[in-house]
Scaffold this active site. Structure first.
Site, PDB file in Angstrom:
ATOM      1  N   LYS A  73     103.243  35.059  71.657  1.00 58.38           N
ATOM      2  CA  LYS A  73     104.120  36.138  71.206  1.00 58.38           C
ATOM      3  C   LYS A  73     104.926  36.716  72.370  1.00 58.38           C
ATOM      4  CE  LYS A  73     101.138  37.439  67.332  1.00 58.38           C
ATOM      5  NZ  LYS A  73     100.347  38.525  66.695  1.00 58.38           N
ATOM      6  N   GLU A 125      92.197  26.294  92.389  1.00 63.38           N
ATOM      7  CA  GLU A 125      92.626  26.084  91.008  1.00 63.38           C
ATOM      8  C   GLU A 125      92.421  27.378  90.239  1.00 63.38           C
ATOM      9  OE1 GLU A 125      92.046  23.321  87.027  1.00 63.38           O
ATOM     10  OE2 GLU A 125      90.326  23.709  88.338  1.00 63.38           O
ATOM     11  N   GLU A 175      94.517  18.245  79.259  1.00 65.52           N
ATOM     12  CA  GLU A 175      95.472  17.126  79.357  1.00 65.52           C
ATOM     13  C   GLU A 175      94.986  15.951  78.527  1.00 65.52           C
ATOM     14  OE1 GLU A 175      97.526  13.845  82.262  1.00 65.52           O
ATOM     15  OE2 GLU A 175      95.662  14.822  82.879  1.00 65.52           O
ATOM     16  N   ASP A 229      97.091  29.731  79.473  1.00 65.41           N
ATOM     17  CA  ASP A 229      97.326  30.312  78.146  1.00 65.41           C
ATOM     18  C   ASP A 229      98.797  30.682  78.018  1.00 65.41           C
ATOM     19  OD1 ASP A 229      97.412  31.890  75.822  1.00 65.41           O
ATOM     20  OD2 ASP A 229      95.408  32.694  76.179  1.00 65.41           O
TER      21      ASP A 229
END
Length: 216
Positions: A123, A44, A195, A119
């Site tokens: 921008k 992960e 989640e 993340d």
């Protein structure tokens, strides 16, 4: 949104085995070198508080799991929770997941790569910092065994769409396959804490699964 403060770790808890740094890694990261057996190995990338690592390693004791988290404090927190749960099939690495795949993972060796709620780097000029970039996808494809799976979830539709397009253009993976949402049966019956927060706020979660094609 900034990360919330973590609970203090019990000073009497021994979590040393569960927490790795790059200097602790063997030259080749496999189930044999990390866990001393030949069980299927899953990674992960971006484990956060480690909810997936705890639940998945408990639900699949026949698999091994290595979680990677760039934040040392979060990696340590997750390692402590694994130690507390007495998980012998799960460990945490504090560091960069892309470096791990690139430098330490053999070809065709992973059962699965999991990337949940990375993340989004909102921008446009920062999109190159996203974890799911072409270099990462090439390494994920290389390290997955034939039939191995890449799992990707996000709550950002633009990121989801852009990543699916990038995967289609970069690597020969079969997918995307839909991953239906399942009802939560208790407070922590979610893949990750993110989640849980997203679904409790009635916001959509975009899920996809890809499979590495077997050689003809």
């Amino acid at each position: 949104m900034g990360r919330r403060a973590l609970k203090r770790i019990d000073k009497n808890l021994d979590y040393g085995w569960h927490l790795l740094e790059f200097e602790d890694l063997p030259e080749s990261c496999t189930s044999q070198t990390l866990f001393g057996d030949d069980a299927p190995l899953e990674f992960e990338i971006g484990s956060g508080k480690g909810l997936f690592m705890r639940t998945a390693s408990g639900a699949q004791p026949e698999h091994n799991f290595l979680g990677v988290e760039i934040s040392f404090s979060y990696a340590r927190h997750s390692a402590a929770r694994l130690a507390q749960a007495e998980r012998t099939n799960a460990r945490m690495l504090a560091g960069c997941g892309q470096r791990l795949l690139r430098e330490f993972v053999p070809t065709d060796s992973l059962e699965a790569v999991h990337v949940y709620f990375p993340d989004p780097w909102w921008k446009k000029r920062h999109h190159k910092r996203r974890v799911l970039n072409e270099a990462f996808l090439l390494q994920a494809h290389r390290t997955l065994r034939p039939g191995g799976k890449l799992h990707f979830w996000t709550d950002v539709q633009e990121y989801y769409t852009a990543t699916l397009e990038l995967i289609a253009a970069s690597v020969p993976l079969d997918g995307p396959h839909d991953v239906p949402a399942t009802p939560a049966t208790h407070e922590l019956d979610y893949r990750t804490h993110f989640e849980r927060r997203t679904r409790l706020a009635d916001q959509p979660v975009y899920r996809a699964e890809f499979i590495k094609l077997r050689a003809e």
